[in-house]
Scaffold this active site. Structure first.
Site, PDB file in Angstrom:
ATOM      1  N   GLY A  33     -20.993   0.483   7.781  1.00 12.30           N
ATOM      2  CA  GLY A  33     -20.181   1.569   8.307  1.00 12.30           C
ATOM      3  C   GLY A  33     -20.580   1.916   9.725  1.00 12.30           C
ATOM      4  O   GLY A  33     -20.707   1.038  10.596  1.00 12.30           O
TER       5      GLY A  33
ATOM      6  N   GLY B 124      -3.167  -5.360   0.802  1.00 14.78           N
ATOM      7  CA  GLY B 124      -3.881  -6.284  -0.072  1.00 14.78           C
ATOM      8  C   GLY B 124      -5.013  -6.900   0.721  1.00 14.78           C
ATOM      9  O   GLY B 124      -4.851  -7.234   1.909  1.00 14.78           O
TER      10      GLY B 124
ATOM     11  N   ALA C 239      -4.044 -10.382   2.213  1.00 13.79           N
ATOM     12  CA  ALA C 239      -3.060 -10.287   3.289  1.00 13.79           C
ATOM     13  C   ALA C 239      -3.646  -9.582   4.504  1.00 13.79           C
ATOM     14  O   ALA C 239      -3.392  -9.975   5.648  1.00 13.79           O
ATOM     15  CB  ALA C 239      -1.813  -9.563   2.788  1.00 13.79           C
TER      16      ALA C 239
ATOM     17  N   ALA D 273      -8.751  -0.220   6.662  1.00 13.63           N
ATOM     18  CA  ALA D 273      -8.706  -1.628   7.068  1.00 13.63           C
ATOM     19  C   ALA D 273      -9.984  -2.116   7.725  1.00 13.63           C
ATOM     20  O   ALA D 273     -10.043  -3.275   8.143  1.00 13.63           O
ATOM     21  CB  ALA D 273      -7.537  -1.834   8.031  1.00 13.63           C
ATOM     22  N   ALA D 274     -10.996  -1.274   7.820  1.00 11.01           N
ATOM     23  CA  ALA D 274     -12.177  -1.649   8.598  1.00 11.01           C
ATOM     24  C   ALA D 274     -12.824  -2.935   8.093  1.00 11.01           C
ATOM     25  O   ALA D 274     -13.112  -3.857   8.868  1.00 11.01           O
ATOM     26  CB  ALA D 274     -13.194  -0.507   8.586  1.00 11.01           C
ATOM     27  N   GLY D 275     -13.077  -3.007   6.781  1.00 12.72           N
ATOM     28  CA  GLY D 275     -13.761  -4.169   6.235  1.00 12.72           C
ATOM     29  C   GLY D 275     -12.958  -5.446   6.374  1.00 12.72           C
ATOM     30  O   GLY D 275     -13.502  -6.501   6.751  1.00 12.72           O
ATOM     31  N   ASP D 276     -11.665  -5.391   6.077  1.00 17.52           N
ATOM     32  CA  ASP D 276     -10.837  -6.597   6.162  1.00 17.52           C
ATOM     33  C   ASP D 276     -10.631  -7.025   7.605  1.00 17.52           C
ATOM     34  O   ASP D 276     -10.578  -8.232   7.902  1.00 17.52           O
ATOM     35  CB  ASP D 276      -9.490  -6.356   5.475  1.00 17.52           C
ATOM     36  CG  ASP D 276      -9.629  -6.177   3.974  1.00 17.52           C
ATOM     37  OD1 ASP D 276     -10.560  -6.765   3.388  1.00 17.52           O
ATOM     38  OD2 ASP D 276      -8.818  -5.442   3.381  1.00 17.52           O
TER      39      ASP D 276
ATOM     40  N   ARG E  89     -23.308   2.538  10.927  1.00 21.07           N
ATOM     41  CA  ARG E  89     -24.623   2.032  11.330  1.00 21.07           C
ATOM     42  C   ARG E  89     -24.576   0.563  11.750  1.00 21.07           C
ATOM     43  O   ARG E  89     -25.590   0.003  12.142  1.00 21.07           O
ATOM     44  CB  ARG E  89     -25.647   2.223  10.197  1.00 21.07           C
ATOM     45  CG  ARG E  89     -25.758   3.664   9.743  1.00 21.07           C
ATOM     46  CD  ARG E  89     -26.991   3.938   8.926  1.00 21.07           C
ATOM     47  NE  ARG E  89     -27.284   2.968   7.898  1.00 21.07           N
ATOM     48  CZ  ARG E  89     -26.665   2.894   6.715  1.00 21.07           C
ATOM     49  NH1 ARG E  89     -25.673   3.730   6.429  1.00 21.07           N
ATOM     50  NH2 ARG E  89     -27.023   2.014   5.816  1.00 21.07           N
TER      51      ARG E  89
ATOM     52  N   GLU F  52      -9.542  -9.785  -5.579  1.00 18.32           N
ATOM     53  CA  GLU F  52      -8.375  -9.097  -6.137  1.00 18.32           C
ATOM     54  C   GLU F  52      -7.459 -10.052  -6.893  1.00 18.32           C
ATOM     55  O   GLU F  52      -6.470  -9.625  -7.477  1.00 18.32           O
ATOM     56  CB  GLU F  52      -7.603  -8.370  -5.034  1.00 18.32           C
ATOM     57  CG  GLU F  52      -8.322  -7.144  -4.517  1.00 18.32           C
ATOM     58  CD  GLU F  52      -7.536  -6.322  -3.528  1.00 18.32           C
ATOM     59  OE1 GLU F  52      -7.892  -5.153  -3.309  1.00 18.32           O
ATOM     60  OE2 GLU F  52      -6.543  -6.844  -2.965  1.00 18.32           O
TER      61      GLU F  52
ATOM     62  N   ASP G 112       0.844  -1.194   0.000  1.00 24.66           N
ATOM     63  CA  ASP G 112       0.000   0.000   0.000  1.00 24.66           C
ATOM     64  C   ASP G 112       0.878   1.243   0.000  1.00 24.66           C
ATOM     65  O   ASP G 112       1.754   1.405   0.867  1.00 24.66           O
ATOM     66  CB  ASP G 112      -0.909   0.018   1.230  1.00 24.66           C
ATOM     67  CG  ASP G 112      -1.972  -1.063   1.197  1.00 24.66           C
ATOM     68  OD1 ASP G 112      -2.188  -1.654   0.125  1.00 24.66           O
ATOM     69  OD2 ASP G 112      -2.592  -1.303   2.256  1.00 24.66           O
TER      70      ASP G 112
ATOM     71  N   SER H 185      -2.890  -1.344  11.513  1.00 20.24           N
ATOM     72  CA  SER H 185      -3.924  -0.826  12.423  1.00 20.24           C
ATOM     73  C   SER H 185      -4.712  -1.924  13.118  1.00 20.24           C
ATOM     74  O   SER H 185      -5.523  -1.635  14.004  1.00 20.24           O
ATOM     75  CB  SER H 185      -4.902   0.057  11.633  1.00 20.24           C
ATOM     76  OG  SER H 185      -5.753  -0.737  10.817  1.00 20.24           O
TER      77      SER H 185
ATOM     78  N   ARG I  79      -6.630   4.003  14.097  1.00 19.06           N
ATOM     79  CA  ARG I  79      -5.204   4.055  13.814  1.00 19.06           C
ATOM     80  C   ARG I  79      -4.995   4.204  12.315  1.00 19.06           C
ATOM     81  O   ARG I  79      -5.834   3.794  11.519  1.00 19.06           O
ATOM     82  CB  ARG I  79      -4.509   2.777  14.277  1.00 19.06           C
ATOM     83  CG  ARG I  79      -4.792   2.397  15.713  1.00 19.06           C
ATOM     84  CD  ARG I  79      -4.382   0.962  15.965  1.00 19.06           C
ATOM     85  NE  ARG I  79      -4.665   0.554  17.332  1.00 19.06           N
ATOM     86  CZ  ARG I  79      -4.644  -0.701  17.759  1.00 19.06           C
ATOM     87  NH1 ARG I  79      -4.369  -1.675  16.902  1.00 19.06           N
ATOM     88  NH2 ARG I  79      -4.903  -0.984  19.018  1.00 19.06           N
TER      89      ARG I  79
END
Length: 294
Positions: free
Chosen positions: A212, A37, A40, A240-243, A214, A136, A11, A282, A276
């Site tokens: 998100g 990624g 990862a 990184a929230a979703g992963d 909600r 991906e 990244d 994070s 973070r």
């Protein structure tokens, strides 16, 4: 053990007050290179949440390749099925606004070579308690990995990002799909999350739509419906929230937690991560998640 068949990218992250419009140049306040990624990232999230994890994928023979492998290894992840391909590793150019929002351009690099599974990959998948997939990597490789898991009776969790048309041969092997609300709308053609959930359950047994701030909406063909609120925090970087959510959710499910408990565990992990900067850097440890839940 959780196996992840997915991408590894470096990244390249620029932090700016607001993202540039087309044709505009803006001055950033910081720049970082961070191993990432979607594959990862989910592997690191699951490992930090307490799972043993194996990663299946590819990096290039450039300078980023050893860094990406090293980051996975340092997280305690089995990299024996991470192969090296001639040419560049995958990269993601990420612009993070001060609000925490982001935009991302991914260049696949070595990830584009992962068009199928070797016999060793299939053996590792068969020994797993769950298989995590994203989009991906080339779709034909993702389908082959999903089929290998289904044949072995291994549950498959799919993050349908970036969004592509999902063939029946893939969804027939998926146990749980985890899109965000925008991806769910793109896949189903409906914008209301409740209606999108119903449409997803026509194609897979279980679905979670992340919403998100909600929270997260869960449903199953057995009739279960849950809305788990998000943990209220001040977001610094949502990359990184979703992963993080998916990796923690996979860990919780592999431990046998009920859906409500698993979703709370995953939501807590995601809330910690957005406070973070960075993606893999994070992601919270198991001790941090447990402490936040008490």
């Amino acid at each position: 053990m959780i196996s992840v068949f997915g991408s590894a990218n470096m990244d390249l992250v620029a932090y700016v007050p607001s993202a540039p419009k087309l044709g505009e140049t803006v001055t950033g306040r910081a720049f970082r290179t961070i191993p990432g990624g979607k594959g990862a990232n989910q592997a690191v999230a699951a490992a930090r949440a307490g799972s043993q994890v194996a990663f299946i994928g590819a990096v290039g023979d450039d300078a980023f390749g050893p860094e990406l492998r090293g980051a996975l290894f340092e997280a305690g992840i089995d990299t024996s099925r991470l192969r090296v391909e001639p040419g560049p590793s995958g990269i993601a150019h990420i612009v993070v606004e001060d609000s925490g929002g982001n935009s991302i351009v991914v260049v696949p690099g070595a990830n584009g070579s992962v068009t199928g599974c070797s016999a060793e990959d299939i053996e590792m998948i068969a020994r797993s308690r769950a298989l995590l997939l994203q989009l991906e990597l080339p779709l034909e490789g993702v389908v082959e990995a999903a089929r290998a898991a289904r044949t072995a009776g291994v549950p498959v969790i799919l993050t349908p990002a970036p969004v592509v048309e999902l063939p029946d041969e893939l969804l027939d092997a998926v146990d749980l799909i985890v899109p965000n609300e925008h991806e769910a709308a793109d896949i189903t053609g409906v914008t209301d999350p409740d209606d999108a959930l119903k449409a997803l359950l026509d194609r897979v047994p279980e679905a979670v739509i992340t919403l998100g701030s909600r929270g997260a909406l869960y449903g199953s063909r057995a009739g279960a419906r849950l809305l788990v609120p998000a943990v209220p925090v001040e977001a610094v970087d949502t990359t990184a929230a979703g992963d993080t959510f998916v990796g923690a959710l996979a860990t919780a499910r592999s431990e046998g937690r009920a859906p409500a408990d698993a979703l709370r565990f995953a939501s807590t992990a995601a809330a910690l991560s957005v406070q973070r900067e960075g993606a893999s850097t994070s992601m919270p440890s198991r001790a941090e998640i447990d402490a936040a839940l008490t």
